[in-house]
Design a protein around this motif. Structure first.
Motif, PDB file in Angstrom:
ATOM      1  N   ASP A   1      47.579  43.933  27.294  1.00  0.00           N
ATOM      2  CA  ASP A   1      47.395  43.030  26.155  1.00  0.00           C
ATOM      3  C   ASP A   1      48.291  43.393  24.970  1.00  0.00           C
ATOM      4  O   ASP A   1      47.815  43.717  23.871  1.00  0.00           O
TER       5      ASP A   1
ATOM      6  N   LYS B   1      44.413  37.369  36.813  1.00  0.00           N
ATOM      7  CA  LYS B   1      43.682  37.801  35.625  1.00  0.00           C
ATOM      8  C   LYS B   1      42.276  37.217  35.621  1.00  0.00           C
ATOM      9  O   LYS B   1      41.291  37.936  35.340  1.00  0.00           O
TER      10      LYS B   1
ATOM     11  N   LEU C   1      50.152  42.049  31.282  1.00  0.00           N
ATOM     12  CA  LEU C   1      48.982  41.356  30.743  1.00  0.00           C
ATOM     13  C   LEU C   1      47.782  42.272  30.572  1.00  0.00           C
ATOM     14  O   LEU C   1      47.017  42.140  29.608  1.00  0.00           O
ATOM     15  N   LYS C   2      47.591  43.197  31.491  1.00  0.00           N
ATOM     16  CA  LYS C   2      46.419  44.080  31.438  1.00  0.00           C
ATOM     17  C   LYS C   2      46.407  44.919  30.173  1.00  0.00           C
ATOM     18  O   LYS C   2      45.343  45.265  29.652  1.00  0.00           O
TER      19      LYS C   2
ATOM     20  N   ASN D   1      42.112  34.600  27.242  1.00  0.00           N
ATOM     21  CA  ASN D   1      40.971  35.313  27.818  1.00  0.00           C
ATOM     22  C   ASN D   1      39.783  34.398  28.090  1.00  0.00           C
ATOM     23  O   ASN D   1      38.852  34.785  28.794  1.00  0.00           O
TER      24      ASN D   1
ATOM     25  N   TYR E   1      50.714  40.926  35.967  1.00  0.00           N
ATOM     26  CA  TYR E   1      49.400  41.189  35.371  1.00  0.00           C
ATOM     27  C   TYR E   1      49.205  42.682  35.110  1.00  0.00           C
ATOM     28  O   TYR E   1      48.796  43.089  34.008  1.00  0.00           O
TER      29      TYR E   1
ATOM     30  N   SER F   1      48.118  34.418  36.084  1.00  0.00           N
ATOM     31  CA  SER F   1      46.998  33.960  35.261  1.00  0.00           C
ATOM     32  C   SER F   1      45.709  33.883  36.068  1.00  0.00           C
ATOM     33  O   SER F   1      44.622  34.196  35.555  1.00  0.00           O
TER      34      SER F   1
ATOM     35  N   GLN G   1      39.354  38.732  38.123  1.00  0.00           N
ATOM     36  CA  GLN G   1      38.627  39.982  37.892  1.00  0.00           C
ATOM     37  C   GLN G   1      37.150  39.747  37.594  1.00  0.00           C
ATOM     38  O   GLN G   1      36.328  40.661  37.701  1.00  0.00           O
TER      39      GLN G   1
END
Length: 538
Positions: A504, A420, A501-502, A292, A497, A417, A423
């Motif tokens: 988590d 991500k 990934l979103k 992050n 993503y 990546s 954003q």
């Protein structure tokens, strides 16, 4: 063919000492006239590099013997198209870092280290003997440590000393290796070693020396599994230093690996090196996906891209080598761009977490545009330089499907990546403060590097043939098929993503918080040497 021309002998020395002497002047006068000294240094260095490159352009090689000593015993400097292309690239990036340093309002002591580092890095590029190379690498490591720890907080000091000690642990293998080579060849001069190593190339001791030097350079370039210092250093260092570390200094290991393989190359190592590059690329992007922190995303992305470069450079042959080398040089521009842009964003928001930063495009529109150019380039968009090297490597891997699959997975992971990361440009429902007025100088380095990303893509054939003198396949950069492939890669990255990934998940959090202690990192280094030794002895 080698050339020695008396009129040119001083120019390589000037290129090394112009920034070193300028740094000493800057140290003595402290804050007074810091801009004048730094800019004058870069102008002189730019002129010297340009003139020297022009003079040796039609030569295979220019070698300078220092102090009148015979080559087998004295210090020599060697330059060819490869070293001078790296030198010119270095000058461009140092220009950008120095301009950025004025934006960040760093002290003259900071600029002293920056200029001194530039001179020693030039010496590293030109070194033609193993001992002189060792000296320059150690000086570069020490000065880099000073710059990583420049903020003097706990995280910076910890990361800096980790970097220093672990890199020196790697160089211990290098010292043992060049002792072995000296005992066999009677010289440390790389050109003389090349001519005399032949009868001894298959000796156990020489093979072990090759492995140990590869391990030392692997630490410098953050290969798997000895990459652990890089994310720690990037996270703690000032953004301009991260740009130098990722854009140039980690490439020094790959550059010297190329020089090593010009002296003696083992074809039996092609497959192990390909596996090493593939693992580095895949694990680097896996860790990048789970971060992050902006700088950690960029740092682990560097590890991944180093793996792609090594997939090309490692086997040291044909178009595959050309693709890896071009990606190495192009990555220097685009990653420096991304780290400098990230530095502006972090300075403005006082935050590095991509989950908490929003509205960057509205607040920093020019910085955002340049950042997006760098992000599109690293994901392999046609028209930009990140596409060139990756495409040539992919073109050359058609006969090895497993490597091609790894490369495609890495490309999808890279896309995810940076989707991500992207954003941060959008405005959240609460809105953000209006754009604010900033000095124009903050975006000048980003503008230069963005133009570089476009120009080196448009003229990649000329760059390959004229500058680094490697053959390239006839790849059409602008074609519907290539654009379609890129769109599909980005779509797959977006899906990764959104679906994974979103949310988590726990395994992402576990990877994010995974850390390697110094003791374990040293064990990885020893294990790396043991495994590579077992492979090369067979």
């Amino acid at each position: 063919m080698e050339y020695e021309i008396l009129g040119l002998d001083l120019l390589p020395i000037y290129i090394i000492f112009i920034p070193i002497v300028s740094s000493l002047i800057l140290y003595l006068i402290h804050s007074r006239h810091a801009i004048l000294v730094s800019v004058s240094c870069q102008m002189l260095l730019s002129a010297a590099c340009t003139f020297y490159f022009y003079r040796i352009f039609n030569m295979d090689m220019h070698i300078v013997s220092i102090g009148g000593w015979a080559r087998f015993a004295g210090v020599t400097l060697r330059n060819d198209h490869l070293s001078m292309s790296f030198a010119v690239m270095s000058v461009i990036i140092w220009w950008c870092v120095i301009v950025f340093a004025f934006y960040e309002k760093y002290s003259s002591n900071y600029l002293f280290f920056i200029l001194f580092l530039e001179g020693t890095f030039m010496g590293l590029l030109m070194s033609n003997d193993l001992f002189n190379l060792f000296v320059f690498i150690e000086i570069v490591t020490i000065i880099s440590t000073m710059l990583i720890t420049f903020k003097k907080d706990g995280a910076a000091l910890k990361a800096g000393f980790y970097y220093l000690i672990f890199n020196n642990a790697g160089m211990l293998f290098y010292l043992v290796a060049f002792i072995i080579i000296y005992s066999v060849c009677g010289t440390l001069n790389l050109q003389l070693i090349k001519t005399s190593i032949g009868p001894f190339k298959d000796n156990f001791s020489v093979r072990m020396a090759y492995v140990m030097i590869t391990a030392a350079f692997g630490v410098k370039s953050a290969f798997f599994p000895v990459y652990t210092w890089l994310p720690k250093a990037h996270s703690a260092a000032p953004s301009a230093i991260s740009a130098l570390l990722s854009g140039l200094l980690v490439k020094s290991g790959l550059y010297e690996f190329i020089r090593l393989n010009e002296v003696f190359h083992y074809s039996s190592m092609d497959m192990p090196l390909a596996v090493l590059g593939s693992l580095t690329a895949f694990l680097g992007v896996l860790f990048a996906l789970c971060q992050n922190d902006i700088k950690l995303i960029l740092a682990f992305s560097t590890v991944s891209q180093i793996g792609i470069m090594f997939m090309g450079i490692g086997p040291f042959k044909g178009f595959l080598y050309s693709g890896g080398l071009l990606h190495l040089m192009n990555h220097s521009l685009l990653k420096s761009l991304l780290f400098l842009g990230a530095g502006i964003i972090i300075s403005e928001y006082k935050n590095k977490n991509v989950m908490q930063i929003r509205g960057v495009f509205a607040r920093l529109p020019m910085t955002s545009i340049f950042m997006i150019i760098g992000m599109l380039s690293i994901t392999g968009m046609p028209y930009l330089n990140g596409y060139v090297g990756k495409s040539i490597v992919a073109y050359s891997l058609k006969k090895t499907p497993w490597e091609l699959i790894v490369l495609q997975l890495v490309n999808i992971g890279t896309a995810a990546s940076f989707i991500k990361l992207s954003q941060i440009f959008f405005i959240n429902v609460k809105g953000v403060s209006m754009r604010r007025k900033k000095r124009i100088t903050e975006n000048v380095p980003l503008l230069i590097l963005s133009i570089g990303c476009i120009v080196t893509a448009a003229f990649y054939i000329e760059m390959a043939n004229l500058l680094v003198e490697v053959p390239v396949p006839d790849i059409i950069i602008i074609s519907p098929r290539k654009i379609g492939e890129y769109v599909l890669t980005m779509f797959a990255g977006f899906a990764l993503y959104k679906l994974v990934l979103k949310h988590d998940p726990v395994w992402v959090k576990n990877i994010r918080h995974f850390d390697v202690s110094f003791a374990n990192a040293c064990m990885f280094l020893v294990g790396f040497v043991v495994v590579m030794s077992a492979v090369i002895i067979q």
